[in-house]
Scaffold this active site. Structure first.
Site, PDB file in Angstrom:
ATOM      1  N   ASP A   5       0.853  -1.180   0.000  1.00 24.43           N
ATOM      2  CA  ASP A   5       0.000   0.000   0.000  1.00 24.43           C
ATOM      3  C   ASP A   5       0.901   1.246   0.000  1.00 24.43           C
ATOM      4  OD1 ASP A   5      -2.208   1.697   0.434  1.00 24.43           O
ATOM      5  OD2 ASP A   5      -1.957   1.544   2.608  1.00 24.43           O
TER       6      ASP A   5
ATOM      7  N   GLU B  57      -0.267   5.036   0.722  1.00 30.33           N
ATOM      8  CA  GLU B  57      -0.561   6.026   1.767  1.00 30.33           C
ATOM      9  C   GLU B  57      -0.665   5.373   3.145  1.00 30.33           C
ATOM     10  OE1 GLU B  57      -3.593   9.150   0.718  1.00 30.33           O
ATOM     11  OE2 GLU B  57      -3.826   7.816  -0.985  1.00 30.33           O
TER      12      GLU B  57
ATOM     13  N   GLU C 191      -0.712   9.924   4.580  1.00 28.57           N
ATOM     14  CA  GLU C 191      -2.039  10.041   3.975  1.00 28.57           C
ATOM     15  C   GLU C 191      -2.100  11.413   3.293  1.00 28.57           C
ATOM     16  OE1 GLU C 191      -4.840   8.149   3.984  1.00 28.57           O
ATOM     17  OE2 GLU C 191      -4.099   6.478   5.193  1.00 28.57           O
TER      18      GLU C 191
ATOM     19  N   SER D 230      -2.358   0.439  -4.728  1.00 30.87           N
ATOM     20  CA  SER D 230      -2.865   1.592  -3.990  1.00 30.87           C
ATOM     21  C   SER D 230      -4.228   2.017  -4.488  1.00 30.87           C
ATOM     22  CB  SER D 230      -1.874   2.755  -4.144  1.00 30.87           C
ATOM     23  OG  SER D 230      -2.417   3.939  -3.609  1.00 30.87           O
TER      24      SER D 230
HETATM   25 MG   LIG Z   1      -3.180   3.131   3.295  1.00 35.92          MG
END
Ligand SMILES: [Mg+2]
Length: 211
Positions: free
Chosen positions: A7, A9, A15, A92
């Site tokens: 992933d 973020e 984020e 993502s």
């Molecule tokens: Mg994430």
């Protein structure tokens, strides 16, 4: 073939939307998938508020240009590929139009994101979703090819892929995510993943990277 589905973020980079919210002062943009698991609804909300406050795609991209990956991200990807032999797939729910500069900083790994649609005036108008039923489908396809799959994520939208992969690691989850993830291995730092992979590979060798 060993593939690490990672992933973006919350794992390799901060984020993005809370930082966009901070930079613009738009309170509504502070909400992320950590609070709202219905991602298409969340994106419609974000796009609505960007338009409402007069922010075009380039305005958002200019904010993201100032954001850097977490300091541990680069070395993590390097160790994963060079020491343990994984190919990296960034899987993502971010968008290429936003993630690209950050991916470049991370050495341009293969990335599987969604796309943002915008009109001729530069307003974001919608999302073009990647052809997968969640990130878990990416892992499933790799398993069909007999790959050994590692998955790393931090939020609700990562849980299924973490559970399907051979090795799954949950990184710094929110308390809400943690509450439904008692079966998963949780780490605070990416270096712990490298450490655990070394142990599970059974090579507690004399390499300089061992403490
Ligand atoms: Mg994430």
């Amino acid at each position: 073939m060993k593939v690490a589905c990672i992933d973006l973020e919350g794992v390799l980079v901060p984020e993005l939307w809370p930082l966009i919210a901070e930079a613009t002062g738009i309170e509504a943009l502070f909400i992320t998938t950590r609070e709202e698991p219905d991602y298409p609804a969340l994106m419609s909300w974000r796009i609505h508020h960007l338009r409402k406050y007069g922010l075009r795609l380039t305005d958002v991209q200019n904010i993201i240009a100032e954001i850097e990956p977490f300091p541990e991200a680069g070395i993590f990807l390097q160790q994963l590929t060079e020491q343990i032999g994984y190919k990296v797939h960034i899987v993502s729910d971010c968008f290429y139009q936003l993630a690209d500069p950050l991916l470049k900083t991370l050495g341009s790994p293969s990335a599987y994101c969604h796309s943002l649609e915008s009109d001729e005036d530069g307003w974001i108008t919608g999302c073009l979703w990647a052809e997968r039923q969640g990130k878990v489908e990416h892992v499933w396809r790799l398993l069909q090819q007999n790959a050994e799959v590692l998955a790393v994520g931090d939020a609700f939208n990562d849980l299924a892929m973490l559970r399907l992969a051979h090795h799954g690691f949950l990184v710094r989850p929110s308390s809400a995510t943690l509450a439904v993830s008692q079966d998963l291995t949780v780490v605070e730092h990416l270096a712990e993943i490298i450490e655990q992979l070394h142990y599970s590979n059974g090579f507690v060798e004399s390499g300089s990277h061992r403490p």
